[in-house]
Design an enzyme around this catalytic site. Structure first.
Site, PDB file in Angstrom:
ATOM      1  CE  LYS A  25      -3.392  10.830   2.714  1.00  0.00           C
ATOM      2  NZ  LYS A  25      -4.192  10.191   1.645  1.00  0.00           N
ATOM      3  CG  HIS A  43      -2.135  -0.807   1.094  1.00  0.00           C
ATOM      4  ND1 HIS A  43      -3.278  -0.386   0.457  1.00  0.00           N
ATOM      5  CD2 HIS A  43      -2.383  -2.060   1.503  1.00  0.00           C
ATOM      6  CE1 HIS A  43      -4.186  -1.344   0.494  1.00  0.00           C
ATOM      7  NE2 HIS A  43      -3.665  -2.383   1.116  1.00  0.00           N
ATOM      8  CE  LYS A  63      -6.920  13.874  -0.263  1.00  0.00           C
ATOM      9  NZ  LYS A  63      -6.840  12.624  -1.018  1.00  0.00           N
ATOM     10  NE  ARG A  64      -5.183  10.071   9.819  1.00  0.00           N
ATOM     11  CZ  ARG A  64      -4.958   9.152  10.748  1.00  0.00           C
ATOM     12  NH1 ARG A  64      -5.753   8.103  10.848  1.00  0.00           N
ATOM     13  NH2 ARG A  64      -3.958   9.263  11.589  1.00  0.00           N
ATOM     14  CB  THR A  73     -10.292   4.829  -2.153  1.00  0.00           C
ATOM     15  OG1 THR A  73     -10.026   5.178  -0.788  1.00  0.00           O
ATOM     16  CG2 THR A  73      -9.531   3.563  -2.525  1.00  0.00           C
ATOM     17  CE  LYS A  96     -14.122   6.477  -0.258  1.00  0.00           C
ATOM     18  NZ  LYS A  96     -13.511   6.866   1.039  1.00  0.00           N
TER      19      LYS A  96
HETATM   20  C1  LIG Z   1     -12.241   7.050   1.379  1.00  0.00           C
HETATM   21  C2  LIG Z   1     -11.812   7.467   2.740  1.00  0.00           C
HETATM   22  C3  LIG Z   1     -10.469   7.702   3.011  1.00  0.00           C
HETATM   23  C4  LIG Z   1      -9.391   7.621   1.947  1.00  0.00           C
HETATM   24  O1  LIG Z   1      -9.271   8.889   1.351  1.00  0.00           O
HETATM   25  P1  LIG Z   1      -8.010   9.275   0.432  1.00  0.00           P
HETATM   26  O2  LIG Z   1      -8.371  10.598  -0.105  1.00  0.00           O
HETATM   27  O3  LIG Z   1      -7.920   8.227  -0.631  1.00  0.00           O
HETATM   28  O4  LIG Z   1      -6.820   9.300   1.329  1.00  0.00           O
HETATM   29  C5  LIG Z   1     -10.097   8.098   4.280  1.00  0.00           C
HETATM   30  N1  LIG Z   1     -11.015   8.248   5.252  1.00  0.00           N
HETATM   31  C6  LIG Z   1     -12.326   8.039   5.033  1.00  0.00           C
HETATM   32  C7  LIG Z   1     -13.289   8.241   6.140  1.00  0.00           C
HETATM   33  C8  LIG Z   1     -12.771   7.638   3.774  1.00  0.00           C
HETATM   34  O5  LIG Z   1     -14.081   7.420   3.573  1.00  0.00           O
END
Ligand SMILES: *Cc1c(COP(=O)(O)O)cnc(C)c1O
Length: 810
Positions: free
Chosen positions: A553, A366, A547-548, A655, A659
């Site tokens: 990022k 990952h 995101k985190r 991911t 979305k």
């Molecule tokens: C999808 C999701 C992530 C992953 O987000 P990235 O932008 O790909 O880092 C992290 N936290 C939550 C709650 C999510 O639904």
């Protein structure tokens, strides 16, 4: 397998027959009365929620049993997904939708004077994960159930999931999360399904065999949650292990009045499943974490072998019946543990055992971030898992024997450390990256020497997300429009979204698409007003980065450009500006100080900008605390713009990016992770690309003063850094961000400065496009139409065919 034959057992359930609202209403009332022990007149939202959850759960049990029965009757290969994280979120509405009971449930509740929405929102998130990796595991469980892939998820039943975040004076403050303080209606306790897991102690030799005598043991007790797929056609099991003491209680000590010491065994064991480590993409090297990883893995493997043997199969045939997937290296002790069980407990030879292990195991990588690669000091591994360290050394020697050309710097045990990546690679028959770009980089950089020794072992499986949760459930407005335009069934066959392309030139369809987005934006604006005390205008661009929080990022790039934009508006308040709301969300690991500083900066900047009468509605900054799955479900459907701006080469896939695009947001992003494939799918004209490529990033870093050069080349960036350094956003402590600004000038490892100008230009292109609604909504609809590839169903089909050798039972 021993099974009691019941005369006239029901056939496998394939097509659910939905009950009428009247029938379902009495199911709910029965549970309210007899399970909750409550009278409708005195029931709380919580009571109603549990009654509804039990009524729904009842309807999963039959397909669940039928799936298990069919798997065994047909001798099907089973997939075991081992993951330290499952970031599930809420379960109720997702289960109701997959069972086809959402509207029935809402109607039944209405006749009982209850509001379905309020009940849904009463459910706490199951937050047994940090971010993308854990959410991926949850999407994959749902897709395996939808596709009828016989499978089990194995994880840990953390008492406390990911910490709760709040802001005090703009700073992140963490508090423990307590989802299990309430009754958890979705699981079944299985006290009879329990295994002993040992730690420490010593290894002795008895008649030429190694015998491990653990110094500590705990019991792993199973808790099963059924995971139901689309249309209720199949259900799998998520089995989470809770740690319990093997000796409950020291009665001698208790009788001597030493009550605290008497409870010690229990306390010691329970710490194992007490908390989720909140580190995302960093590796801590803590003994408790190694114990957790082994606890999950050992319990899972014992369970897998027990099930295999009780079905009457031979151990040699394990790979025909069992595929085991390691989600990152966290469960990478699976190779040594499986070999230990086969050799020490079942008497197989080492060579036979390792062949079986390799044939069963798959490993998903990952990350390439060096700080995330697990390496355990050999003294720690030898202390906690002495037998495993021996086996790991044997595996390493075995590998070198078979590959004498292996370079001297390659291996599992090097410099008194066990490298879990190499261990996982060598004990797996397939190693996969999670996007095309990431897999290339895994091949070229991370495992180039091992790839040369094992050509073809590395494969790609680009991540995906489940369209049931992330479109159908989260975005009823858009889902309804899609069904109206292309008919039902796209939820389980997402490539059908292509059918929307025929509508994007139809002005009425575009208007409907825009109206669906506006519905979601108005709902979000209401929520922001209610919970954040900030008024935002639904006509503005809703620009979202959730995101985190991590330096790679680059939330910093976003907030710096926000400041530049604010400054530009103030220079010319009468200019023709496009109003914007910049929305942030995300948690930082509690010990990650640089990330916490970025959080504070965003909040400080928000406080200034949101109170500036000059910019007013033209610019707002909102950062709701405690980003989690249910907040994602609220924000993503309301987004116009998706920020995917990581330094190229650093984000394995992402991911969140999927979305957003699925929900008709346009992406502003770098050529990183799955952004590359998203752009290919949706078309370069429907994606706002900027920034250095992964190769250019490597080149750029060779220029020693790249940051300084980039800042000097951009007056807006210089102004921004000057404003921060002067304390404009921290008037009570002007020096607060001096360290951050200094780092921008002198280090800037993640190339925020180098990408700043390109990013700002891309943002202006976004505004120009937003002024042309016909173009904008056409692009947005094309994004939705072309995201079929990113369904986690496609990803799971890829794993089944190329890694697991498993077939659908449907
Ligand atoms: C999808 C999701 C992530 C992953 O987000 P990235 O932008 O790909 O880092 C992290 N936290 C939550 C709650 C999510 O639904």
């Amino acid at each position: 397998m021993k099974r009691v034959e019941i005369a006239g057992k029901p056939p496998p359930v394939k097509d659910l027959i939905a009950p009428s609202p009247e029938t379902f209403r009495s199911d709910i009332l029965r549970h309210l009365t007899f399970t909750m022990g409550k009278d409708a007149a005195h029931a709380s939202v919580y009571d109603w929620r549990l009654a509804l959850s039990f009524a729904l759960r009842d309807r999963i049990v039959e397909p669940w049993f039928a799936a298990t029965r069919q798997t065994w009757d047909e001798g099907r290969k089973r997939v075991y997904y081992l993951s330290m994280e499952f970031l599930i979120g809420r379960i109720l509405e997702d289960a109701a939708i997959n069972l086809g009971l959402r509207d029935v449930a809402a109607a039944a509740l209405e006749t009982l004077g209850q509001d379905f929405r309020a009940i849904v929102e009463d459910e706490p998130d199951a937050a047994l994960g940090n971010g993308g990796l854990g959410r991926l595991a949850a999407c994959y469980m749902e897709s395996m159930a939808t596709l009828g892939c016989p499978g089990y998820g194995y994880g840990i039943r953390y008492e406390h999931g990911l910490f709760k975040q709040r802001f005090e004076g703009g700073r992140q403050v963490e508090s423990p999360e307590d989802w299990l303080n309430q009754r958890h209606p979705w699981e079944f306790e299985r006290p009879e399904a329990a295994y002993e897991v040992g730690f420490k102690g010593e290894v002795v030799r008895e008649g030429g065999r190694a015998v491990w005598l653990p110094g500590e043991t705990v019991r792993a007790e199973a808790h099963d949650t059924p995971v139901v797929g689309w249309a209720g056609r199949w259900a799998n099991t998520l089995r989470l292990w809770a740690a319990k003491p093997t000796t409950l209680f020291d009665l001698d000590r208790f009788n001597r009045g030493d009550y605290a010491a008497a409870a010690e065994p229990e306390a010691l064991a329970r710490t194992l499943s007490r908390v989720l480590y909140p580190d995302d993409t960093t590796y801590a090297g803590k003994e408790l974490r190694l114990k957790q990883e082994y606890f999950l893995t050992s319990a899972a493997l014992q369970d897998i072998l027990r099930r295999h043997l009780s079905a009457g199969y031979a151990l040699e045939d394990l790979p025909q019946h069992v595929a085991i997937q390691m989600n990152d290296t966290h469960p990478a002790i699976a190779g040594p543990e499986l070999i230990r069980l086969l050799v020490d407990q079942h008497g197989l030879g080492f060579d036979a055992a390792i062949d079986i292990a390799v044939a069963c195991l798959g490993y998903t990588n990952h990350t390439l971030l060096p700080e995330a690669l697990e390496r355990w000091a050999t003294y720690l591994m030898g202390n906690v898992l002495p037998r495993h360290l021996q086996i790991i050394e044997e595996i390493d020697a075995w590998h070198l024997r078979h590959h004498p050309t292996r370079p001297h710097w390659v291996g599992i045990v090097k410099h008194h450390e066990v490298r879990m990546g190499e261990l996982a690679f060598i004990t797996a028959h397939k190693v996969n990256g999670v996007s095309a770009l990431h897999t290339d980089l895994v091949r070229q950089n991370l495992f180039s020497e091992l790839e040369a020794l094992h050509p073809g072992r590395i494969v790609n499986q680009t991540n995906g997300v489940t369209p049931r949760r992330w479109l159908r459930m989260a975005n009823p407005a858009l889902s309804g429009l899609i069904t109206k335009a292309i008919g039902p069934g796209w939820e389980a066959d997402l490539d059908r979204l292509k059918g929307l392309e025929a509508h994007v030139d139809d002005a009425a369809f575009r208007a409907d698409f825009a109206a669906a987005k506006r519905t979601n934006k108005v709902a979000l604006a209401d929520w922001i007003a209610r919970t954040q005390g900030v008024t935002v205008c639904p006509d503005a661009i809703f620009d979202v980065q959730v995101k985190r929080i991590h330096e790679y990022k680059r939330q910093l790039l976003n907030i710096l450009e926000t400041i530049a934009h604010w400054h530009a508006i103030r220079q010319n308040p009468q200019g023709d500006w496009v109003p914007r709301v910049r929305i942030f969300g995300g948690k930082a690991a509690p010990g990650y100080l640089a990330a916490k500083e970025i959080i504070r900066l965003i909040n400080d900047v928000a406080a200034v900008i949101n109170n500036d009468p000059v910019t007013g509605d033209l610019l707002k900054v909102v950062y709701p605390a405690n980003y989690n799955v249910s907040m994602a479900e609220r924000l993503i459907p309301a987004a116009d713009l998706s920020e995917q701006i990581s330094t190229a080469g650093k984000e394995a896939s992402g991911t969140g990016n999927m979305k957003f695009a699925l929900n008709g947001a346009l992406t502003i992003g770098t050529l990183d992770g799955a952004n590359v494939e998203i752009r290919e799918q949706v078309g370069p004209d429907n994606f706002f690309l900027f920034g250095l490529t992964a190769a250019e990033v490597v080149e750029r870093r060779k220029t020693p003063d790249h940051a300084r050069q980039a800042i000097l080349a951009s007056q807006p960036l210089q102004d921004v850094l000057q404003m921060i350094a002067e304390g404009q956003f921290s008037p009570d402590e002007p020096a607060r961000y001096h360290g951050l600004v200094h780092n921008m000038w002198h280090s800037d490892y993640f190339l925020v400065a180098s990408d700043f100008t390109a990013y700002a230009e891309a943002q202006r292109a976004v505004e120009a496009a937003f002024r042309r609604p016909d173009d904008w909504w056409r692009m947005a609809a094309l994004n939705t139409a072309r995201m079929g590839f990113f369904s986690s169903d496609r990803a799971i089909r890829g794993y089944m065919a190329e890694i697991w050798g498993a077939a659908s039972a449907l």
